[in-house]
Design a protein around this motif. Structure first.
Motif, mmCIF file in Angstrom:
data_model
loop_
_atom_site.group_PDB
_atom_site.id
_atom_site.type_symbol
_atom_site.label_atom_id
_atom_site.label_comp_id
_atom_site.label_asym_id
_atom_site.label_seq_id
_atom_site.Cartn_x
_atom_site.Cartn_y
_atom_site.Cartn_z
ATOM 1 N N ALA A 97 0.853 -1.187 0.000
ATOM 2 C CA ALA A 97 0.000 0.000 0.000
ATOM 3 C C ALA A 97 0.886 1.233 0.000
ATOM 4 N N SER A 98 0.345 2.332 -0.517
ATOM 5 C CA SER A 98 1.111 3.573 -0.614
ATOM 6 C C SER A 98 0.284 4.736 -0.091
ATOM 7 N N PHE A 99 0.945 5.639 0.623
ATOM 8 C CA PHE A 99 0.283 6.844 1.101
ATOM 9 C C PHE A 99 0.007 7.788 -0.067
ATOM 10 N N GLY A 100 -1.057 8.586 0.100
ATOM 11 C CA GLY A 100 -1.314 9.702 -0.795
ATOM 12 C C GLY A 100 -0.992 10.983 -0.056
ATOM 13 N N TRP A 101 -2.035 11.659 0.440
ATOM 14 C CA TRP A 101 -1.830 12.897 1.197
ATOM 15 C C TRP A 101 -1.312 12.591 2.594
ATOM 16 N N LEU A 102 -0.389 13.449 3.083
ATOM 17 C CA LEU A 102 0.138 13.330 4.442
ATOM 18 C C LEU A 102 0.221 14.717 5.064
ATOM 19 N N PRO A 103 0.029 14.835 6.385
ATOM 20 C CA PRO A 103 0.064 16.146 7.037
ATOM 21 C C PRO A 103 1.482 16.695 7.136
ATOM 22 N N GLU A 104 1.581 17.979 7.420
ATOM 23 C CA GLU A 104 2.846 18.710 7.400
ATOM 24 C C GLU A 104 3.927 18.139 8.319
ATOM 25 N N PRO A 105 3.621 17.668 9.550
ATOM 26 C CA PRO A 105 4.721 17.171 10.398
ATOM 27 C C PRO A 105 5.464 15.978 9.809
ATOM 28 N N ILE A 106 4.864 15.298 8.850
ATOM 29 C CA ILE A 106 5.512 14.143 8.227
ATOM 30 C C ILE A 106 6.515 14.636 7.188
ATOM 31 N N TYR A 119 5.566 -3.094 5.778
ATOM 32 C CA TYR A 119 4.886 -1.882 6.221
ATOM 33 C C TYR A 119 5.378 -0.674 5.440
ATOM 34 N N ALA A 120 4.575 0.377 5.498
ATOM 35 C CA ALA A 120 5.000 1.717 5.104
ATOM 36 C C ALA A 120 4.858 2.588 6.347
ATOM 37 N N LEU A 121 5.799 3.476 6.571
ATOM 38 C CA LEU A 121 5.803 4.304 7.775
ATOM 39 C C LEU A 121 6.047 5.755 7.388
ATOM 40 N N ALA A 122 5.024 6.584 7.579
ATOM 41 C CA ALA A 122 5.179 8.027 7.387
ATOM 42 C C ALA A 122 5.755 8.598 8.675
ATOM 43 N N ILE A 123 6.867 9.313 8.577
ATOM 44 C CA ILE A 123 7.609 9.702 9.771
ATOM 45 C C ILE A 123 8.045 11.159 9.697
ATOM 46 N N GLY A 124 8.084 11.800 10.877
ATOM 47 C CA GLY A 124 8.561 13.169 10.983
ATOM 48 C C GLY A 124 9.981 13.212 11.513
ATOM 49 N N ARG A 125 10.294 14.248 12.273
ATOM 50 C CA ARG A 125 11.651 14.450 12.773
ATOM 51 C C ARG A 125 11.643 14.517 14.296
ATOM 52 N N GLY A 126 12.839 14.339 14.881
ATOM 53 C CA GLY A 126 12.997 14.474 16.318
ATOM 54 C C GLY A 126 13.104 13.136 17.016
ATOM 55 N N ASP A 127 13.471 13.187 18.315
ATOM 56 C CA ASP A 127 13.617 11.965 19.092
ATOM 57 C C ASP A 127 12.294 11.219 19.223
#
Length: 331
Positions: A97-106, A119-127
């Protein structure tokens, strides 16, 4: 998982009040591909009747036309879920599966396959980076599949796109489950999809996650990678494949790690921009080419039948420009 990653995760667990697990070990169960075989037979029986009548007058002869018969109503064939296209065989990293729209923190999307799950993992930044895990299951999982809700898991129905899905929570008044949110819905091919989001603080978070889920697409897709391998020994079997995007931890924007098992040994290939560390067991052998660093580490070369240097000679780094990465990695 390397010692460095394990130490990092234990440190987070000790310093953060009851955070959700960074890696879902339940995903370690390989999600076997299932092809739905549906046979649909539609029997249509039609009949026609021709009725004629003749009449004769002094000036003409003509045929009378009977009233038109009612149009036949053909039975509608039952809806058939589309089959899942076979996964490519020349790339060890295939997402379901693939993401389409994602929110800004990602800030990016990671992918993984192997013993830690697909899996697919949408990820942001930071600890404590915001994360949205996406997984696909052949069948609807148990409500509390991770057994961490103390037997209090409940469904909260919700519409996901054009399908009936549900939130999973310990409190029906709080569908987001105190920030460790689960959203599950059926796909168009008979499988089930699930989002698990945490460390994600946004206004209208329910609507944000519903939009993310509604724009997910489902198909086997080879993830482009930054290397080409001319060939692998026949005894090599996929252990874990990952494309990581953890610049705060790794010091580089991304790392591609391909681990194979062979006769009890572990061979690890790591490709990253210069400065990235090599994963795996055994002393790594590295080279820098086309703006990337490639390393191979084998803990028991005598078991694999190939040395780290020999395997490295089969690897060609493609370069840091992701638009030029290839979905055809091996061969």
């Amino acid at each position: 998982m390397t010692d460095h990653e394990l130490a990092t995760k234990l440190k987070e667990l000790a310093e953060t009040p009851a955070p959700p697990a960074r890696i879902d070990l339940d995903r370690a169960r390989r999600l076997g591909e299932r092809r739905r075989r549906v046979r649909t037979t539609v029997l249509v029986v039609g009949c026609a009747a021709l009725v004629t009548a003749g009449g004769l007058t002094a000036v003409s002869a003509f045929r009378t036309t009977p009233p038109a018969a009612p149009a036949a109503v053909l039975p509608k064939p039952p809806s058939v879920a589309p089959s899942v296209a076979p996964a490519p065989t020349d790339n060890p990293l295939v997402t379901k599966a693939s993401f389409g729209w994602l929110p800004e923190p990602i800030k990016g999307v990671e992918y993984g396959a192997g013993e830690h799950g697909d899996y697919a993992l949408a990820i942001g930044r930071g600890d404590l980076a915001p994360m949205i895990w996406l997984a696909v299951y052949d069948q609807e999982p148990a409500l509390d599949r991770r057994h961490d809700m103390g037997g209090r898991a409940v469904r909260v129905p919700v519409r996901v796109g054009d399908r009936d899905g549900y939130w999973i929570t310990t409190d029906a008044r709080d569908p987001l489950n105190r920030g460790n949110s689960y959203l599950r819905w059926p796909t168009g091919d008979g499988r089930w999809a699930e989002l698990n989001a945490y460390y994600l603080a946004l206004p209208d978070l329910q609507q944000v996650l519903l939009r993310v889920a509604g724009e997910v697409t489902f198909a086997n897709r080879a993830v482009p990678l930054p290397l080409h391998i001319s060939g692998l020994p026949e005894a090599f079997r996929v252990a874990d494949i990952a494309l990581w995007r953890r610049p705060d931890q790794d010091g580089v924007p991304w790392r591609a790690v391909l681990q194979y098992s062979s006769n009890g040994a572990l061979a690890t290939i790591t490709v990253s921009p210069p400065g990235g560390r090599a994963d795996g067991l055994g002393k790594p052998v590295c080279t820098t080419k086309n703006g990337l660093r490639a390393c191979v580490a084998i803990d028991k070369p005598q078991a694999t039948g190939i040395t780290s240097q020999e395997l490295l000679s089969r690897i060609t780094p493609i370069g840091p420009d992701e638009s030029k990465w290839t979905p055809h990695v091996i061969g």
